[in-house]
Write a protein that holds these residues in place. Structure first.
Motif, PDB file in Angstrom:
ATOM      1  N   PHE A   1      36.068  38.531  32.966  1.00  8.72           N
ATOM      2  CA  PHE A   1      36.436  39.253  34.170  1.00  8.72           C
ATOM      3  C   PHE A   1      35.752  40.614  34.281  1.00  8.72           C
ATOM      4  O   PHE A   1      35.704  41.376  33.323  1.00  8.72           O
ATOM      5  CB  PHE A   1      37.957  39.436  34.170  1.00  8.72           C
ATOM      6  CG  PHE A   1      38.489  40.178  35.354  1.00  8.72           C
ATOM      7  CD1 PHE A   1      38.602  39.559  36.581  1.00  8.72           C
ATOM      8  CD2 PHE A   1      38.875  41.509  35.236  1.00  8.72           C
ATOM      9  CE1 PHE A   1      39.095  40.254  37.678  1.00  8.72           C
ATOM     10  CE2 PHE A   1      39.371  42.203  36.318  1.00  8.72           C
ATOM     11  CZ  PHE A   1      39.483  41.574  37.538  1.00  8.72           C
ATOM     12  N   LEU A   2      35.236  40.900  35.470  1.00 11.18           N
ATOM     13  CA  LEU A   2      34.700  42.231  35.812  1.00 11.18           C
ATOM     14  C   LEU A   2      35.622  42.958  36.781  1.00 11.18           C
ATOM     15  O   LEU A   2      36.062  44.069  36.530  1.00 11.18           O
ATOM     16  CB  LEU A   2      33.332  42.110  36.487  1.00 11.18           C
ATOM     17  CG  LEU A   2      32.122  41.795  35.673  1.00 11.18           C
ATOM     18  CD1 LEU A   2      30.908  41.618  36.580  1.00 11.18           C
ATOM     19  CD2 LEU A   2      31.865  42.909  34.680  1.00 11.18           C
ATOM     20  N   ASP A   3      35.842  42.308  37.937  1.00 12.85           N
ATOM     21  CA  ASP A   3      36.677  42.908  38.976  1.00 12.85           C
ATOM     22  C   ASP A   3      37.076  41.814  39.966  1.00 12.85           C
ATOM     23  O   ASP A   3      36.645  40.663  39.836  1.00 12.85           O
ATOM     24  CB  ASP A   3      35.956  44.061  39.677  1.00 12.85           C
ATOM     25  CG  ASP A   3      34.625  43.667  40.318  1.00 12.85           C
ATOM     26  OD1 ASP A   3      34.455  42.488  40.688  1.00 12.85           O
ATOM     27  OD2 ASP A   3      33.755  44.542  40.453  1.00 12.85           O
ATOM     28  N   VAL A   4      37.889  42.183  40.944  1.00 11.19           N
ATOM     29  CA  VAL A   4      38.337  41.212  41.941  1.00 11.19           C
ATOM     30  C   VAL A   4      38.455  41.915  43.289  1.00 11.19           C
ATOM     31  O   VAL A   4      38.874  43.072  43.358  1.00 11.19           O
ATOM     32  CB  VAL A   4      39.673  40.541  41.533  1.00 11.19           C
ATOM     33  CG1 VAL A   4      40.791  41.553  41.384  1.00 11.19           C
ATOM     34  CG2 VAL A   4      40.064  39.418  42.483  1.00 11.19           C
ATOM     35  N   THR A   5      38.058  41.225  44.350  1.00  8.20           N
ATOM     36  CA  THR A   5      38.203  41.757  45.702  1.00  8.20           C
ATOM     37  C   THR A   5      39.279  40.970  46.437  1.00  8.20           C
ATOM     38  O   THR A   5      39.596  39.833  46.087  1.00  8.20           O
ATOM     39  CB  THR A   5      36.876  41.686  46.484  1.00  8.20           C
ATOM     40  OG1 THR A   5      36.465  40.322  46.600  1.00  8.20           O
ATOM     41  CG2 THR A   5      35.788  42.492  45.784  1.00  8.20           C
ATOM     42  N   ASP A   6      39.833  41.609  47.470  1.00 12.67           N
ATOM     43  CA  ASP A   6      40.851  41.007  48.343  1.00 12.67           C
ATOM     44  C   ASP A   6      42.022  40.434  47.550  1.00 12.67           C
ATOM     45  O   ASP A   6      42.525  39.351  47.847  1.00 12.67           O
ATOM     46  CB  ASP A   6      40.221  39.936  49.238  1.00 12.67           C
ATOM     47  CG  ASP A   6      41.061  39.683  50.483  1.00 12.67           C
ATOM     48  OD1 ASP A   6      41.892  40.541  50.836  1.00 12.67           O
ATOM     49  OD2 ASP A   6      40.901  38.612  51.097  1.00 12.67           O
ATOM     50  N   PHE A   7      42.462  41.188  46.552  1.00 14.60           N
ATOM     51  CA  PHE A   7      43.552  40.754  45.673  1.00 14.60           C
ATOM     52  C   PHE A   7      44.870  41.301  46.207  1.00 14.60           C
ATOM     53  O   PHE A   7      45.007  42.509  46.440  1.00 14.60           O
ATOM     54  CB  PHE A   7      43.307  41.274  44.251  1.00 14.60           C
ATOM     55  CG  PHE A   7      44.325  40.818  43.250  1.00 14.60           C
ATOM     56  CD1 PHE A   7      44.328  39.516  42.796  1.00 14.60           C
ATOM     57  CD2 PHE A   7      45.279  41.702  42.779  1.00 14.60           C
ATOM     58  CE1 PHE A   7      45.262  39.090  41.872  1.00 14.60           C
ATOM     59  CE2 PHE A   7      46.228  41.288  41.858  1.00 14.60           C
ATOM     60  CZ  PHE A   7      46.209  39.980  41.404  1.00 14.60           C
ATOM     61  N   ASP A   8      45.837  40.415  46.410  1.00 12.83           N
ATOM     62  CA  ASP A   8      47.151  40.811  46.908  1.00 12.83           C
ATOM     63  C   ASP A   8      48.195  40.688  45.808  1.00 12.83           C
ATOM     64  O   ASP A   8      48.101  39.807  44.942  1.00 12.83           O
ATOM     65  CB  ASP A   8      47.564  39.920  48.092  1.00 12.83           C
ATOM     66  CG  ASP A   8      46.646  40.102  49.297  1.00 12.83           C
ATOM     67  OD1 ASP A   8      46.180  41.239  49.529  1.00 12.83           O
ATOM     68  OD2 ASP A   8      46.398  39.103  50.001  1.00 12.83           O
ATOM     69  N   GLU A   9      49.184  41.533  45.874  1.00 10.68           N
ATOM     70  CA  GLU A   9      50.265  41.495  44.895  1.00 10.68           C
ATOM     71  C   GLU A   9      50.886  40.093  44.856  1.00 10.68           C
ATOM     72  O   GLU A   9      51.070  39.459  45.884  1.00 10.68           O
ATOM     73  CB  GLU A   9      51.339  42.521  45.275  1.00 10.68           C
ATOM     74  CG  GLU A   9      52.422  42.665  44.237  1.00 10.68           C
ATOM     75  CD  GLU A   9      53.419  43.753  44.581  1.00 10.68           C
ATOM     76  OE1 GLU A   9      54.533  43.672  44.050  1.00 10.68           O
ATOM     77  OE2 GLU A   9      53.092  44.655  45.363  1.00 10.68           O
ATOM     78  N   GLY A  10      51.146  39.625  43.648  1.00  9.35           N
ATOM     79  CA  GLY A  10      51.746  38.309  43.461  1.00  9.35           C
ATOM     80  C   GLY A  10      50.732  37.193  43.247  1.00  9.35           C
ATOM     81  O   GLY A  10      51.105  36.094  42.853  1.00  9.35           O
ATOM     82  N   GLU A  11      49.453  37.458  43.534  1.00  9.54           N
ATOM     83  CA  GLU A  11      48.424  36.442  43.313  1.00  9.54           C
ATOM     84  C   GLU A  11      48.000  36.442  41.850  1.00  9.54           C
ATOM     85  O   GLU A  11      48.173  37.417  41.134  1.00  9.54           O
ATOM     86  CB  GLU A  11      47.189  36.720  44.174  1.00  9.54           C
ATOM     87  CG  GLU A  11      47.397  36.500  45.636  1.00  9.54           C
ATOM     88  CD  GLU A  11      46.139  36.787  46.442  1.00  9.54           C
ATOM     89  OE1 GLU A  11      46.092  36.322  47.580  1.00  9.54           O
ATOM     90  OE2 GLU A  11      45.218  37.479  45.952  1.00  9.54           O
ATOM     91  N   SER A  12      47.396  35.327  41.446  1.00 11.10           N
ATOM     92  CA  SER A  12      46.709  35.274  40.155  1.00 11.10           C
ATOM     93  C   SER A  12      45.216  35.216  40.461  1.00 11.10           C
ATOM     94  O   SER A  12      44.816  35.041  41.608  1.00 11.10           O
ATOM     95  CB  SER A  12      47.155  34.052  39.352  1.00 11.10           C
ATOM     96  OG  SER A  12      46.855  32.866  40.044  1.00 11.10           O
ATOM     97  N   HIS A  13      44.402  35.405  39.437  1.00  9.47           N
ATOM     98  CA  HIS A  13      42.958  35.316  39.636  1.00  9.47           C
ATOM     99  C   HIS A  13      42.302  34.799  38.362  1.00  9.47           C
ATOM    100  O   HIS A  13      42.839  34.916  37.263  1.00  9.47           O
ATOM    101  CB  HIS A  13      42.349  36.668  40.032  1.00  9.47           C
ATOM    102  CG  HIS A  13      42.474  37.722  38.983  1.00  9.47           C
ATOM    103  ND1 HIS A  13      41.622  37.794  37.905  1.00  9.47           N
ATOM    104  CD2 HIS A  13      43.359  38.726  38.841  1.00  9.47           C
ATOM    105  CE1 HIS A  13      41.981  38.820  37.150  1.00  9.47           C
ATOM    106  NE2 HIS A  13      43.031  39.397  37.681  1.00  9.47           N
ATOM    107  N   THR A  14      41.112  34.237  38.530  1.00 10.30           N
ATOM    108  CA  THR A  14      40.348  33.751  37.394  1.00 10.30           C
ATOM    109  C   THR A  14      40.021  34.935  36.489  1.00 10.30           C
ATOM    110  O   THR A  14      39.554  35.969  36.955  1.00 10.30           O
ATOM    111  CB  THR A  14      39.040  33.084  37.861  1.00 10.30           C
ATOM    112  OG1 THR A  14      39.348  32.086  38.831  1.00 10.30           O
ATOM    113  CG2 THR A  14      38.301  32.451  36.699  1.00 10.30           C
TER     114      THR A  14
END
Length: 179
Positions: free
Chosen positions: A119-132
């Motif tokens: 992981f480097l960073d994430v865009t358009d991330f909303d509270e409650g979401e997960s991400h790779t």
């Protein structure tokens, strides 16, 4: 050896880079990142997923071979995609998630038969979401590929999910063999 067997990473990278270079240009040996990208490029085609019949993964080149797109397809259409490209001494993977966020991951220097993205960073991330958070590829001796990913959610890292990918013979080779 079949045309879809996985050759050694260094040999594959050399042939891919040599093919793109003018004859006699005296190019230096490929960097580890170029070798990793060449290995990802070697995945071009359609792959079945051993763990489910509901998913097919397709890798395709775009941007004159400088970018690889990994599409996850289901019977209802496109599920998600990840785009890979070189960025200096690393390969960047941007995952376009059905949740609507876009994590970016960078490759780590590694072994010839594995590629690890972190992981480097994430865009358009909303509270409650997960991400790779991680994506790892490992070539297997039988020509299949293990793709493992870990998501990060509100509670921290989730359990790894591993898919075993086997290449689907392309239609042209099926027709040529009478199949």
């Amino acid at each position: 050896m079949s045309k879809h067997a996985f050759p050694g990473l260094a040999a594959l990278a050399l042939s891919a880079i040599s093919a793109a270079s003018p004859a006699g240009a005296g190019e230096a040996s490929p960097t580890p990142a170029q070798q990793q990208f060449a290995w990802i490029a070697s995945l071009e085609g359609q792959w079945q997923v051993a763990e489910t019949d509901a998913l097919r993964i397709v890798f395709e080149k775009t941007a004159r071979g400088h970018t690889m797109v990994e599409r996850w397809e289901t019977a209802t259409g496109l599920h998600s995609m990840t785009v890979y490209h070189l960025d200096g001494d690393r390969v960047i993977a941007t995952h376009y998630c059905p949740q609507g966020n876009q994590p970016r991951l960078a490759s780590l220097p590694g072994q010839a038969d594995r590629i690890a993205f972190r992981f480097l960073d994430v865009t358009d991330f909303d509270e409650g979401e997960s991400h790779t958070f991680t994506i790892d590829y490992a070539a297997r001796a039988d020509g299949s590929v293990e793709r493992t990913e870990v998501y990060r959610g509100a509670e921290g890292l989730e359990a790894p999910s591993t898919l075993t990918l086997s290449r689907i013979a392309d239609a042209t080779s099926d027709e040529a063999s009478g199949g």
